[in-house]
Scaffold this motif. Structure first.
Motif, mmCIF file in Angstrom:
data_model
loop_
_atom_site.group_PDB
_atom_site.id
_atom_site.type_symbol
_atom_site.label_atom_id
_atom_site.label_comp_id
_atom_site.label_asym_id
_atom_site.label_seq_id
_atom_site.Cartn_x
_atom_site.Cartn_y
_atom_site.Cartn_z
ATOM 1 N N ILE A 29 43.682 9.193 -8.128
ATOM 2 C CA ILE A 29 44.522 8.124 -8.693
ATOM 3 C C ILE A 29 45.925 8.165 -8.088
ATOM 4 N N ASN A 30 46.508 9.343 -8.026
ATOM 5 C CA ASN A 30 47.872 9.479 -7.493
ATOM 6 C C ASN A 30 47.938 9.122 -6.012
ATOM 7 N N LYS A 31 46.895 9.442 -5.272
ATOM 8 C CA LYS A 31 46.879 9.120 -3.837
ATOM 9 C C LYS A 31 46.908 7.609 -3.624
ATOM 10 N N ILE A 32 46.152 6.880 -4.442
ATOM 11 C CA ILE A 32 46.144 5.421 -4.346
ATOM 12 C C ILE A 32 47.526 4.867 -4.715
ATOM 13 N N ILE A 33 48.115 5.393 -5.774
ATOM 14 C CA ILE A 33 49.437 4.924 -6.210
ATOM 15 C C ILE A 33 50.488 5.178 -5.130
ATOM 16 N N ASP A 34 50.444 6.345 -4.504
ATOM 17 C CA ASP A 34 51.407 6.694 -3.450
ATOM 18 C C ASP A 34 51.266 5.811 -2.217
ATOM 19 N N SER A 35 50.092 5.229 -2.001
ATOM 20 C CA SER A 35 49.840 4.444 -0.781
ATOM 21 C C SER A 35 50.395 3.022 -0.851
ATOM 22 N N LEU A 36 50.909 2.623 -2.007
ATOM 23 C CA LEU A 36 51.344 1.237 -2.186
ATOM 24 C C LEU A 36 52.611 0.939 -1.388
ATOM 25 N N THR A 37 52.653 -0.240 -0.757
ATOM 26 C CA THR A 37 53.849 -0.742 -0.075
ATOM 27 C C THR A 37 54.052 -2.198 -0.473
ATOM 28 N N ALA A 38 55.289 -2.663 -0.434
ATOM 29 C CA ALA A 38 55.630 -4.006 -0.916
ATOM 30 C C ALA A 38 55.734 -5.006 0.226
ATOM 31 N N SER A 39 55.082 -6.181 0.044
ATOM 32 C CA SER A 39 55.212 -7.292 0.999
ATOM 33 C C SER A 39 54.493 -8.513 0.442
#
Length: 473
Positions: A295-305
């Motif tokens: 779960i944390n790995k997916i959350i850390d992978s987020l970027t905004a655009s």
């Protein structure tokens, strides 16, 4: 000659039987709002189903000039009628009684037997920020009882604090007093963490701004659930990763917040993650709360655009929650955004009706707001209330810890739905009274069909209401 006539008649029959028509139309509710996702069945197509598009319109090829159409949508009456495939059609679906009630304007407070016209005339100064009508003094002999919703927005204190720090243009007077007051938890002296019932304390004190009046404080405390005994949770994190979230106090703050929340999840809890920014995607299928590293790995992978297709994202998140619905469990969508919806339905009213349709599935909604400038408080407050949920503003990691760790069960676990509280005054002792705060929107006061809106009460929820009253001489 006879053979030529037979061939001629056959050609006419053949061309008529296979003639293509294109049945076009649109589907609306009684208020004229286009309805997407309506299930469409044509008699000529058998059991094959179609659906109205995101704009509420449809187009279906058919060989039948005259057909029978059946329209079905959750929360609405089924419509079945004959249609002419050669012309464009317009259909209106009527809401079921329960849906119609949800779609009415809602009141935050209501004085029994007081008509809307009288309530409006009592408010000499009528309208203030966000078109609110301030509660006025009411004679206790004529109107002894006043009720109010237990749905509390805990974001307002943060708004006032941000204004004082020059971080927002929303002034403190724009914040309803009960919302500022109920940012804090006022513990009842009778509070017991194992208590199964609500407790209520009241006390009276002098009114500092009017020496002839007094203040009545009403402190209500909800029972607090034991985390070990609460039912399993089916959570969907709905995270805004659009371009406007690309600031340290937005997406990075939410990433920290959701990882805090994930640390509290148990093995029997499940979480899915839906994101939106330039598009909508489910990036984590339902996963056990024990899989914290995943779960944390997916959350850390987020970027905004990208842009902000909020409408499609909300529909996708609720669809995901319905797929893994836990009967008797805690089913909840957690929407985290700066509120800047700019694709699809963007108005408060349209978003409100979208959430009203979704809440009927028994899924709660928690809204977490972040960011300054284009942060849309009113939209998130509307979504949270109509989604039978709650709303908080996160401006730093300390606030995230308060909402998602310290007040974890209060934020995520409900002990009562559609809850309200009524106070009745004895006219032999009280001349007149007014509820401070819990003001109603002008549109709700003017609508003769509006009704008191109950709220969701979270585990360990504590709230305070204040009445100012004039004692009898």
């Amino acid at each position: 000659m006879k053979q030529l006539l037979i061939v001629f008649l056959f050609c006419i029959f053949f061309s008529t039987s296979f003639c293509q028509y294109y049945l076009r139309g649109e589907i609306k509710d009684v208020k004229g709002k286009l309805l997407p996702g309506v299930k469409i069945n044509l008699f000529s197509k058998g059991n094959f189903s179609y659906a109205s598009g995101s704009s509420g319109s449809f187009g279906i090829p058919t060989n039948s000039a005259i057909d029978t159409i059946t329209l079905t949508l959750e929360g609405f009456e089924i419509l079945k009628q004959a249609v002419d495939s050669k012309i464009s059609q317009s259909f209106i679906l009527k809401p079921l009684p329960a849906t119609a009630s949800l779609m009415r304007n809602k009141l935050t407070s209501l004085t029994k037997n007081l008509s809307k016209e009288q309530a409006y005339s009592f408010s000499a100064q009528g309208e203030s920020y966000s078109s609110l009508v301030e509660n006025s003094f009411i004679p206790a002999k004529l109107y002894p009882q006043t009720g109010f919703s237990l749905n509390i927005d805990r974001a307002s204190y943060s708004n006032a604090r941000r204004f004082l720090n020059n971080e927002t243009n929303v002034p403190p007077y724009a914040v309803r007093i009960e919302e500022m007051l109920n940012y804090f938890s006022f513990k009842s002296s009778k509070e017991n963490s194992s208590e199964k019932n609500f407790s209520c304390n009241t006390y009276i004190t002098d009114c500092p701004w009017n020496k002839t009046n007094q203040l009545l404080f009403v402190n209500l405390n909800a029972p607090k659930l034991n985390l070990d005994s609460v039912p399993p949770s089916n959570l969907v994190f709905l995270i805004d990763i659009s371009g406007s979230m690309d600031k340290p106090n937005r997406l990075p703050l939410l990433q920290s917040a959701f990882k805090m929340l994930a640390d509290n999840l148990r093995e029997r809890d499940t979480v899915a993650i839906v994101v939106y920014g330039g598009g909508v995607a489910r990036i984590l299928n339902p996963t056990s709360g024990a899989e914290k590293e995943v779960i944390n790995k997916i959350i850390d992978s987020l970027t905004a655009s990208g842009d902000t297709p909020g409408e499609g994202a909300i529909e996708s998140a609720y669809r995901s929650a319905r797929e893994t619905f836990i009967k008797g469990g805690n089913n909840r969508v957690i929407l985290a955004t700066d509120g800047d919806f700019n694709v699809g339905q963007t108005s408060e009213k349209a978003l409100e009706e979208l959430i009203i349709q979704q809440r009927q599935y028994g899924i709660y909604l928690t809204c977490l707001g972040v960011g300054m400038g284009n942060y849309k408080d009113s939209k998130l407050e509307t979504l949270a209330k109509k989604g039978n949920g709650n709303f908080a503003y996160l401006d730093n990691t300390n606030e995230a810890q308060k909402v998602l760790i310290t007040e974890f069960t209060k934020t995520l676990y409900s002990v009562a739905n559609d809850a309200s509280l009524s106070i009745t005054f004895n006219s032999d002792l009280v001349k007149e009274h007014r509820l401070i705060g819990f003001d109603n929107k002008k549109a709700s006061v003017e609508d003769s069909t509006s009704e008191l809106e109950g709220g969701e009460v979270g585990s360990g929820h504590s709230m305070m209401a204040i009445f100012e009253f004039t004692p009898q001489e």
